[in-house]
Design an enzyme around this catalytic site. Structure first.
Site: not given
Lengths: 227, 78
Positions: A91, A199, A201
Site C-alpha cells: 500500500c 494488504h 498482512e
C-alpha cells in the site's frame, strides 16, 4: 543476538499498518521483528527481509510516499535492495518504493476518486518469485485493499516490459481503482523487491477471513531459510 | 527571490481529479468546458545564488514525479 530470521519493519510518521506487518512476520517466522524509525540512518545488520508498511506517511504531503521515499532510512533500504535483500512494500509502502525508484511506474488517485476499502479478488500472475512461490499460477486469492491512490500507471513500453519479464506479480480480478492492465503488484527486475496495494498482512489467520496473505510471508521465509 | 514551480500531469496521463472537477462544473450549469487538468503550484523563496540548474534538480528529485508529471519554473522579480 543473531536470530534465525531477521526481518525489519520501517515506520514512517503516519504509517498505520506497521504493527500488523510486524505481527504477520512474527507469526510466520516465530522471531521478533526489528522496528526501525524513518529517521534512522542505518538498518540492523544482516537483515533477511525488509517491509515497508501501509499508512499515510507524512500525511501524503506532495504525493503519496514522496516524502518517505526521501527520508534517511530509505537510503539504507535502497542500498540493501541493491544487495539483493528482499523488500516488500504494501500500500503506502508500494507508493514509497515507486517514489524511491525501486519499482517503475506511479500510483495515482483511484479512477473513481473514492477511497476503496474492501476485500478484492486477485489473480496470481507470477508464482516463480520469492514472495509468490507458495501460490499456484493463476490462483484466485482474496486480500483486502484500503487506499485512495492505488491507480497504477506506467507508460505502455514499461507495461509491456513488465508483462514480458513476468514482473506483474498480482492482477486485480475485478475493477478496483483503474490501474493500468489491472496491475495490483509488481516486482523489480532482480525479483527481490515487491510492491503491492492489497494488504497480505491482513489475511494471515482464519479469524481475519482467510490466510491468502499468509502464503506470501511463508513463501518468502521458506525461500530464504528453507522449509 | 520568489520562484514558482508549476507541476502538471503529462499528456496522456488520465487525471481522475480533473475529470471530477469537470463533472462538478457541468453540474453547476457551466457549459463549454472541454477538459480539466488539475496541477500543483509550489512557491519557493530562495536566495539569488540559487541557480536554474539547482531549481531543475529540486524539481526532478522531489517536487515533480517525472513518471507522470511535467514542471515549469518561473522566477518572479522581487
Amino acid at each position: 543476538m543473531k536470530k534465525n530470521f531477521r526481518a525489519a519493519v520501517i515506520t514512517f510518521p503516519g504509517s498505520n499498518c506497521d504493527r500488523d506487518m510486524a505481527v504477520a512476520l512474527e507469526e510466520v517466522t516465530g522471531e521478533d521483528v526489528f522496528r526501525v524509525w524513518h529517521g534512522d540512518a542505518e538498518l540492523p545488520a544482516d537483515l533477511d527481509f525488509i517491509a515497508l508498511p501501509g499508512g499515510f506517511s507524512y500525511g501524503d504531503y506532495l504525493r503519496s510516499g514522496a516524502m518517505a521515499a526521501r527520508s534517511p532510512i530509505m537510503r539504507a533500504v535502497v542500498e540493501a535492495a541493491g544487495r539483493g535483500v528482499p523488500v516488500l512494500g504494501v500500500c503506502n509502502g508500494f507508493q514509497v518504493l515507486t517514489e524511491a525508484g525501486l519499482l517503475p511506474g506511479a500510483l495515482m488517485r483511484n479512477a473513481g476518486i473514492r477511497f476503496v476499502c474492501r476485500e478484492v479478488a486477485l489473480t496470481v500472475e507470477n508464482n516463480q518469485s520469492l514472495f509468490t512461490a507458495g501460490y499456484m499460477k493463476s490462483q484466485r486469492i482474496r486480500i483486502p485493499v484500503a487506499h485512495h491512490d492505488g491507480n497504477y500507471f506506467a507508460d505502455e513500453a514499461t507495461l509491456d516490459r513488465l508483462e514480458g519479464e513476468g514482473r506483474v506479480a498480482f492482477r486485480y480480478a475485478e475493477e478496483v481503482n483503474g490501474s493500468a492492465r489491472q496491475i495490483a503488484g509488481v516486482l523489480n527486475a532482480a525479483g527481490n523487491v515487491l510492491g503491492m496495494m492489497p494488504h497480505p498482512e491482513r489475511m494471515i489467520e482464519q479469524a481475519q477471513g482467510g490466510i491468502d496473505g499468509r502464503v506470501l510471508f511463508e513463501s518468502a521465509v521458506r525461500g530464504l531459510v528453507g522449509a | 527571490m520568489k520562484v514558482r514551480v508549476y507541476v502538471s500531469l503529462k499528456n496522456g496521463v488520465l487525471d481522475p481529479q480533473g475529470r471530477a472537477i469537470q463533472h462538478s462544473l457541468e453540474g453547476l450549469g457551466f457549459s463549454g468546458v472541454q477538459d480539466v487538468r488539475a496541477g500543483r503550484l509550489i512557491e519557493l523563496e530562495v536566495d539569488d545564488t540559487v541557480t536554474d540548474a539547482a531549481l531543475d534538480e529540486m524539481c526532478q528529485k522531489l517536487l515533480a514525479n517525472m513518471v507522470i508529471e511535467n514542471y515549469r519554473v518561473e522566477r518572479i522579480a522581487a
